[in-house]
Design an enzyme around this catalytic site. Structure first.
Site, PDB file in Angstrom:
ATOM      1  N   GLU A  45       0.817  -1.212   0.000  1.00 16.15           N
ATOM      2  CA  GLU A  45       0.000   0.000   0.000  1.00 16.15           C
ATOM      3  C   GLU A  45       0.855   1.270   0.000  1.00 16.15           C
ATOM      4  O   GLU A  45       0.515   2.251  -0.650  1.00 16.15           O
ATOM      5  CB  GLU A  45      -0.969   0.004   1.192  1.00 16.15           C
ATOM      6  CG  GLU A  45      -2.026  -1.098   1.152  1.00 16.15           C
ATOM      7  CD  GLU A  45      -2.973  -0.980  -0.036  1.00 16.15           C
ATOM      8  OE1 GLU A  45      -2.970   0.046  -0.732  1.00 16.15           O
ATOM      9  OE2 GLU A  45      -3.729  -1.940  -0.279  1.00 16.15           O
ATOM     10  N   TYR A 128      -6.711   6.468   3.661  1.00 18.76           N
ATOM     11  CA  TYR A 128      -6.783   5.345   2.725  1.00 18.76           C
ATOM     12  C   TYR A 128      -5.995   4.135   3.234  1.00 18.76           C
ATOM     13  O   TYR A 128      -6.524   3.036   3.380  1.00 18.76           O
ATOM     14  CB  TYR A 128      -6.288   5.736   1.322  1.00 18.76           C
ATOM     15  CG  TYR A 128      -6.040   4.506   0.500  1.00 18.76           C
ATOM     16  CD1 TYR A 128      -7.120   3.807  -0.036  1.00 18.76           C
ATOM     17  CD2 TYR A 128      -4.774   3.968   0.358  1.00 18.76           C
ATOM     18  CE1 TYR A 128      -6.925   2.618  -0.718  1.00 18.76           C
ATOM     19  CE2 TYR A 128      -4.564   2.784  -0.316  1.00 18.76           C
ATOM     20  CZ  TYR A 128      -5.650   2.120  -0.854  1.00 18.76           C
ATOM     21  OH  TYR A 128      -5.455   0.934  -1.505  1.00 18.76           O
ATOM     22  N   ASP A 146     -10.241   5.205  -2.244  1.00 19.20           N
ATOM     23  CA  ASP A 146      -9.112   5.793  -2.959  1.00 19.20           C
ATOM     24  C   ASP A 146      -9.658   6.597  -4.142  1.00 19.20           C
ATOM     25  O   ASP A 146     -10.868   6.766  -4.286  1.00 19.20           O
ATOM     26  CB  ASP A 146      -8.144   4.701  -3.424  1.00 19.20           C
ATOM     27  CG  ASP A 146      -8.684   3.940  -4.622  1.00 19.20           C
ATOM     28  OD1 ASP A 146      -9.915   3.912  -4.797  1.00 19.20           O
ATOM     29  OD2 ASP A 146      -7.884   3.377  -5.383  1.00 19.20           O
TER      30      ASP A 146
END
Length: 298
Positions: A45, A128, A146
DNA sequence: TATACGTGGGG
DNA sequence: TCCCCAAGTAT
């Protein structure tokens, strides 16, 4: 007419589409989770923050092979981490990831936290990433929003060509659409991102093939404001960012050696800009001045 | 809320 | 060629 059914259609049609078309990405494989767990998800991520999937994939494997746990990375140096980050862009993320690894090791016993608030408290983790880790690594139920998800919501539900600036409303809207079960909610989060990434793209959406074509509010309205000008990205050529990138690239290439300051881009067209870049890199912790030489941070 | 922050691939 | 854009975060 899209009308009030649009949201429920999104929820009902998306999972089927996702199961049959989802890309086979490393962080979606069971073995990946078995091997690297939440740490693997967290690292992926970080890399995916503003860097395309295709560029992340080749780096991720090498990264996790070198540092398979937060503690392993925490015992490295910032210089090693920034060097390994290579050309992924936005190198501050490498530093933040390193700091997060240290924080996880010191404050959480080396275990990536599961709680969203605890995740948010880590360096480089925002709305996020915190929820992405909680959902995709631990299977909890949160809205993961997102830029892809915001675009899909804007079009399919709100009938707009582009999303409004990020806000808590995005989280609330996504939360209201989330299926009840944990597994279904996690899949729905992933499916929204996938649709935005592969079908409902920013520039040239493939509405003809879209599973939501029958209920999309934007398509039903005739795709208004299609060419709507979005805020243009600042010109990179000649920018301070380009100068920072050039200085850091030099430091990476020479690492672990330090570079005498008078040999740091002596030919740079704008010396004051070069010096600004050096100062800002030092301020960010991405470079270190030792006497008259510059290097990656210890 | 607006801006700074890399790098490279695709149309 | 040039311009757009890409799983955001911090300030």
């Amino acid at each position: 007419m899209p009308g009030p059914q649009a949201p429920s259609d999104v929820v009902s049609r998306l999972p089927t589409w996702y199961r049959s078309t989802a890309r086979d990405l490393p962080w979606r494989r069971a073995e990946f989770h078995d091997e690297f767990g939440a740490w693997g998800v967290l690292v992926s991520e970080f890399m995916l923050q503003q860097t395309p999937v295709s560029r992340v994939v080749p780096h991720l494997e090498a990264w996790l092979a070198r540092w398979p746990t937060p503690a392993a990375m925490a015992s490295a140096s910032a210089a090693e981490v920034v060097h390994q980050w290579a050309n992924l862009g936005y190198p501050r993320r490498a530093l933040w990831l390193f700091r997060a690894a240290v924080e996880i090791t010191e404050r959480h016993g080396g275990i990536v936290p599961r709680d969203v608030e605890a995740l948010l408290a880590l360096s480089g983790i925002g709305d996020y990433t915190a929820r992405a880790v909680a959902v995709f690594a631990y299977g909890d139920r949160h809205p993961v929003v997102d830029t892809n998800t915001r675009r899909v919501l804007a079009r399919a539900v709100q009938g707009r060509a582009q999303p409004a600036p990020p806000s808590r409303r995005d989280l609330e809207l996504m939360d209201s659409l989330l299926p009840d079960s944990l597994a279904d909610a996690a899949e729905f989060n992933a499916a929204m991102m996938e649709l935005g990434a592969t079908m409902c793209t920013s520039r040239a959406p493939r509405c003809e093939q879209c599973p939501l074509a029958n209920s999309c509010a934007w398509l039903a309205a005739g795709r208004p404001d299609t060419g709507d000008e979005r805020r243009r990205q600042a010109t990179y050529e000649g920018s301070d960012r380009q100068a920072r990138g050039a200085v850091l690239r030099l430091l990476r290439d020479r690492s672990p050696e330090a570079v005498p300051l008078d040999l740091v881009l002596p030919e740079w067209p704008d010396p004051r800009q070069r010096d600004r870049a050096i100062d800002s890199l030092i301020a960010d912790g991405l470079a270190e001045a030792d006497g008259m030489a510059l290097s990656l941070p210890r």
